[in-house]
Design an enzyme around this catalytic site. Structure first.
Site, PDB file in Angstrom:
ATOM      1  N   LYS A 147      10.548   5.767  -6.248  1.00  0.00           N
ATOM      2  CA  LYS A 147      11.058   7.079  -6.202  1.00  0.00           C
ATOM      3  C   LYS A 147      10.491   7.929  -5.262  1.00  0.00           C
ATOM      4  O   LYS A 147      11.655   8.447  -4.069  1.00  0.00           O
ATOM      5  CB  LYS A 147      10.570   7.706  -7.404  1.00  0.00           C
ATOM      6  CG  LYS A 147       8.804   8.002  -7.013  1.00  0.00           C
ATOM      7  CD  LYS A 147       7.921   8.457  -7.805  1.00  0.00           C
ATOM      8  CE  LYS A 147       6.333   8.910  -8.220  1.00  0.00           C
ATOM      9  NZ  LYS A 147       5.908   9.380  -6.819  1.00  0.00           N
ATOM     10  N   THR A 148       8.968   7.150  -4.019  1.00  0.00           N
ATOM     11  CA  THR A 148       9.222   8.214  -2.803  1.00  0.00           C
ATOM     12  C   THR A 148      10.197   7.626  -1.724  1.00  0.00           C
ATOM     13  O   THR A 148      11.083   8.848  -0.825  1.00  0.00           O
ATOM     14  CB  THR A 148       7.664   7.223  -1.849  1.00  0.00           C
ATOM     15  OG1 THR A 148       6.780   7.767  -2.854  1.00  0.00           O
ATOM     16  CG2 THR A 148       7.643   7.599  -1.204  1.00  0.00           C
ATOM     17  N   ASP A 204       7.972  16.212  -6.397  1.00  0.00           N
ATOM     18  CA  ASP A 204       7.641  15.105  -6.958  1.00  0.00           C
ATOM     19  C   ASP A 204       6.388  14.817  -7.675  1.00  0.00           C
ATOM     20  O   ASP A 204       5.372  16.149  -7.942  1.00  0.00           O
ATOM     21  CB  ASP A 204       6.676  14.274  -5.276  1.00  0.00           C
ATOM     22  CG  ASP A 204       6.628  12.750  -5.687  1.00  0.00           C
ATOM     23  OD1 ASP A 204       7.035  12.229  -6.674  1.00  0.00           O
ATOM     24  OD2 ASP A 204       6.068  12.129  -5.113  1.00  0.00           O
ATOM     25  N   GLU A 205       5.869  13.946  -8.784  1.00  0.00           N
ATOM     26  CA  GLU A 205       5.367  13.293  -9.690  1.00  0.00           C
ATOM     27  C   GLU A 205       5.209  15.225 -10.954  1.00  0.00           C
ATOM     28  O   GLU A 205       3.890  15.954 -10.725  1.00  0.00           O
ATOM     29  CB  GLU A 205       4.172  13.570  -9.249  1.00  0.00           C
ATOM     30  CG  GLU A 205       3.362  12.395  -7.881  1.00  0.00           C
ATOM     31  CD  GLU A 205       3.360  11.682  -8.765  1.00  0.00           C
ATOM     32  OE1 GLU A 205       3.248  11.179  -9.946  1.00  0.00           O
ATOM     33  OE2 GLU A 205       3.302  10.469  -8.305  1.00  0.00           O
ATOM     34  N   GLN A 243       2.908   8.142 -16.250  1.00  0.00           N
ATOM     35  CA  GLN A 243       2.050   8.282 -15.928  1.00  0.00           C
ATOM     36  C   GLN A 243       1.502   9.861 -15.468  1.00  0.00           C
ATOM     37  O   GLN A 243       1.032  10.251 -14.608  1.00  0.00           O
ATOM     38  CB  GLN A 243       2.587   7.673 -14.388  1.00  0.00           C
ATOM     39  CG  GLN A 243       2.349   6.395 -13.904  1.00  0.00           C
ATOM     40  CD  GLN A 243       3.377   5.918 -12.917  1.00  0.00           C
ATOM     41  OE1 GLN A 243       2.548   5.986 -11.923  1.00  0.00           O
ATOM     42  NE2 GLN A 243       4.032   5.825 -12.796  1.00  0.00           N
ATOM     43  N   ARG A 265      -1.125  -0.612 -10.963  1.00  0.00           N
ATOM     44  CA  ARG A 265      -1.395  -0.724  -9.490  1.00  0.00           C
ATOM     45  C   ARG A 265      -1.414  -2.337  -9.137  1.00  0.00           C
ATOM     46  O   ARG A 265      -1.022  -2.211  -7.428  1.00  0.00           O
ATOM     47  CB  ARG A 265      -2.917   0.119  -9.066  1.00  0.00           C
ATOM     48  CG  ARG A 265      -2.536   1.199  -9.300  1.00  0.00           C
ATOM     49  CD  ARG A 265      -1.381   2.997  -9.337  1.00  0.00           C
ATOM     50  NE  ARG A 265      -1.092   2.649 -10.088  1.00  0.00           N
ATOM     51  CZ  ARG A 265       0.678   3.394  -9.653  1.00  0.00           C
ATOM     52  NH1 ARG A 265       0.650   3.485  -9.000  1.00  0.00           N
ATOM     53  NH2 ARG A 265       1.003   3.321 -11.048  1.00  0.00           N
TER      54      ARG A 265
END
Length: 779
Positions: A35-36, A227-228, A258, A616
């Protein structure tokens, strides 16, 4: 490399949202799905299509993420253009807007940003001045309550118009909560200060009360990227909604799986209901995971599937199968720590890996102790994230308090911190009288100091002279600030204020460390000043530096030193990745937390937190739990977390036998008498399956535990005869969980008293009683 070549690196699912220019859009991005990269390339694409960099607003959740994105964009479109982007955290971007527009609300452009410590000190002073019981009005609880008010947009006025809130505080034996809130807001305003929550609340106030300001920034930010998005709270949601309302070119990226910050006010409904907020929303899904192996992705998917509140997506990966997720059971939390440390040590040695490949994640900071003890004994370097931040250390706060006061003499907390440090003969009684006089006259303390000769205050002439000297000192720094850069000014203040002399007094190792920290602060200011020279519309002055450190986080300051294992809470691990991840303490009432199992929504948030922890890991994930753990100084029984049971068995490998769910009986079985065998009508419950070993337990064997009825889960697997010396001979190579590998030097004794003298790699020579020693013969 041209933009076209960058875009060619994207898969089809990533490319579509990247080149979608106009209109509202939501990108549901699974863990590790890139996504980044999509956000970064989308911004570069917009700029290539003629969108002015000044018209793009990109909001992230960490300064580190913003810096990394800006660096990537600079590589594509050039550094000079990338500097013009408005990109940063919610708090840093809104602080910037408030610097320009805060005068509408009566704030100076150089307002101070109070951190949590500053806010709590001010609240403590208010509670004391009001003569309230500090056991009922605990500073941290009051601060937390006010913070939740602000994030829910409950102003002082709204509070007093809400009888339910007032009644709730009265029921909690804090009936004067509203008065404290009012006093806190008034004192912050008088001090020209905002706390973190104010940066959002005041931005909302600015955009609501002043339509011309809202129109200005709506016109400026024609393209907005967030973002997020799943972690935004109500206050952030309203600001973004207001700014995007005119052009509606808004792109939000997030993953409902998340969303883990409900305790900070994050509202998962912001992402779940995004499509209802705008017309013709385009929905994109990034479902290919590039980070983790198939087993890790499969394990994470099987757990999150148990949540009912979620957006539909199927995360998959083309990566290798990889090893299964390893589940390990330990007897105690100490054993758990030793297992983790020895596994890290062996994996490092066998695979020649750096320390930075490993991370240990836990639910609460208190769990780090057992891990630290075990890592130290193995000489494995580690770093704890989320501890005391560099900028929260006393000596750093002392220096920055002087810097804050130079910029804003109304800053009450900074003034109280330095007025008698280093000691200049101004006592606490004098400071209290100054505070009372300032409140009575509705002036700042510094204004009272400047008018000390005309103010009616009970202070003797000797003390008044010292106060005049202090005012002169601060005003001399203000004069220097008009021409000197931030570094030269800070260095001058440290030396001329007496701080350097004070730090030099203490010759202890702690004193030397404090001095080194101050030197590091000055180095940081120097770096900051030089770095800001390259940034458009930046002066690199003291105000910008203080804002930068006020909004810094522990992870933002990480230099990326590879020589340590990372220890952190799962909340801090969000957005990070490691080759090998240990998720420890997977026990009921710990993870999921006992505080988060009252409702389905709370339990689902805990499950999302576990999903974040598991994803992670790139290559290998370890899940560990203990059968007993020290809590508040007492050893208490634990049972495995339900999250372990929720993982599909095809993705896991139990290193130790799987534990049955343990139930603590509330009554003694003795009160029911004996049951005759021929009256038993039900089959015996199936016991846990163990690996085949000897079917009979060695005679006289006892588990050292309090004498009580054993639960099914406490029945140990039969032990190898080798542990009693039957197969153990001098020269054998053995393995011990705590001491590592070793060689048997001598065997002596008989029966249950057989002892072996073993030379271990880590423990040296040890004599172990074999009926208790947990040894594995390896050669």
């Amino acid at each position: 490399m041209t933009l076209e070549k960058y875009l060619s690196q994207l898969n089809d699912a990533q490319l579509e949202p990247t080149i979608q220019k106009d209109g509202p859009m939501i990108i549901i991005a699974g863990a590790g799905s890139g996504k980044t990269r999509v956000l970064t390339y989308r911004i570069a694409y917009l700029m290539s299509q003629g969108v002015d960099a000044f018209s793009i607003l990109a909001l992230t959740f960490t300064n580190k993420a913003a810096r990394e994105m800006k660096e990537r964009i600079a590589q594509i479109v050039g550094a000079s253009e990338a500097k013009n982007l408005w990109m940063g955290t919610f708090h840093s971007v809104f602080a910037k807007i408030l610097r320009f527009e805060g005068h509408h609300l009566g704030f100076p452009s150089n307002f101070t940003i109070y951190d949590t410590q500053d806010s709590q000190k001010l609240l403590g002073a208010i509670i004391k001045e009001m003569g309230l019981d500090k056991d009922l009005y605990k500073t941290k609880q009051v601060y937390s309550r006010i913070s939740s008010y602000k994030n829910s947009l409950i102003t002082v006025k709204a509070y007093f118009n809400n009888p339910e809130l007032m009644e709730a505080d009265a029921m909690a034996r804090r009936p004067r909560m509203g008065e404290i809130y009012q006093a806190y807001v008034d004192r912050c305003f008088k001090a020209g200060a905002m706390d973190f929550d104010d940066l959002l609340l005041r931005t909302n106030e600015l955009l609501t009360r002043f339509p011309s300001v809202l129109a200005k920034y709506q016109d400026k930010f024609r393209y907005i990227l967030v973002d997020e998005y799943q972690d935004t709270n109500h206050s952030q949601y309203l600001i973004v909604r207001a700014l995007a309302d005119r052009f509606q070119n808004i792109c939000v990226v997030g993953d409902d799986a998340q969303s883990i910050y409900a305790f900070r006010g994050a509202n998962i409904n912001n992402i779940l209901n995004f499509q209802k907020d705008y017309d013709n929303v385009k929905l994109y899904r990034l479902e290919q995971n590039y980070r983790s192996t198939k087993n890790i992705v499969g394990a994470a998917n099987s757990v999150i599937e148990h949540n009912k509140t979620k957006l539909e997506k199927v995360v998959w990966t083309a990566n290798e199968e990889g090893p299964k997720v390893k589940v390990h059971r330990s007897l105690t939390d100490g054993d758990e720590g030793r297992y983790v440390a020895s596994t890290i040590w062996e994996t490092k040695m066998n695979e020649h890996l750096p320390n930075s490949d490993f991370a240990i994640l836990y639910r609460t900071n208190a769990q780090s102790r057992a891990m630290e003890d075990a890592l130290r004994k193995r000489d494995i370097p580690y770093r704890i994230y989320g501890g005391l931040s560099f900028y929260q250390r006393k000596e750093i706060k002392d220096v920055t308090a002087y810097l804050r006061l130079v910029l804003n003499t109304a800053d009450e907390e900074a003034l109280k911190r330095v007025i008698n440090y280093p000691a200049r003969g101004i006592g606490q009684t004098t400071i209290d009288r100054l505070v009372v006089a300032a409140n009575n006259l509705n002036k700042t303390i510094f204004q009272v100091l400047k008018d000390i000769d005309t103010v009616d205050i009970n202070i003797n002439n000797g003390t008044k002279n010292k106060l005049r000297d202090f005012v002169t000192l601060i005003e001399s720094y203000q004069v220097m600030n008009q021409t000197a850069n931030a570094f030269d000014l800070a260095e001058h203040i440290v030396k001329s204020s007496g701080l350097m002399k004070e730090f030099n007094k203490d010759g202890t190792p702690e004193g030397v460390t404090r001095l080194e920290n101050v030197e590091e602060l000055l180095n940081g200011i120097k770096d900051f000043v030089e770095g800001q020279l390259e940034i458009a519309d930046s002066k690199g002055d003291l105000a910008e530096f203080l804002e930068d450190i006020a909004l810094a986080t522990d992870l933002d300051g990480d230099k990326g030193d590879p020589n340590h294992v990372a220890l952190m809470t799962i909340h801090l691990a969000k957005g990070l990745e490691f080759n090998h991840v240990f998720v420890v303490g997977l026990e009921e009432d710990l993870f999921p937390s006992a505080m988060s199992m009252n409702t389905r929504a709370e339990l689902e948030e805990e499950r999302r937190l576990f999903y974040v922890a598991l994803t992670r890991a790139e290559k290998q994930a370890y899940l560990t739990y203990a059968l007993s753990r020290y809590r508040w100084g007492k050893l208490v029984d634990s049972e495995p977390s339900r999250f372990i049971e929720e993982i599909d068995e095809q993705f896991i490998e139990n290193i130790t036998p799987k534990e049955e769910r343990r139930i603590n009986p509330m009554l003694s079985a003795d009160i029911f008498g004996d049951v005759e065998p021929n009256k038993i009508r039900f089959k015996k419950p199936v016991q846990p399956k163990f690996k085949k070993k000897e079917k009979t337990k060695p005679a006289n064997f006892e588990i050292s535990a309090p004498k009580k009825l054993k639960k099914a889960s406490e029945i140990q697997a039969p032990m190898d005869a080798s542990l009693f010396g039957a197969d153990l001979v001098v020269g054998n190579r053995v393995k011990h969980l705590k001491f590592g590998r070793g060689e048997v030097l001598k065997i002596e004794g008989k029966g249950t008293d057989i002892k072996a003298e073993i030379n271990f790699e880590f423990g040296g020579k040890k004599k172990l009683l074999l009926r208790f020693a947990k040894l594995e013969i390896i050669g």
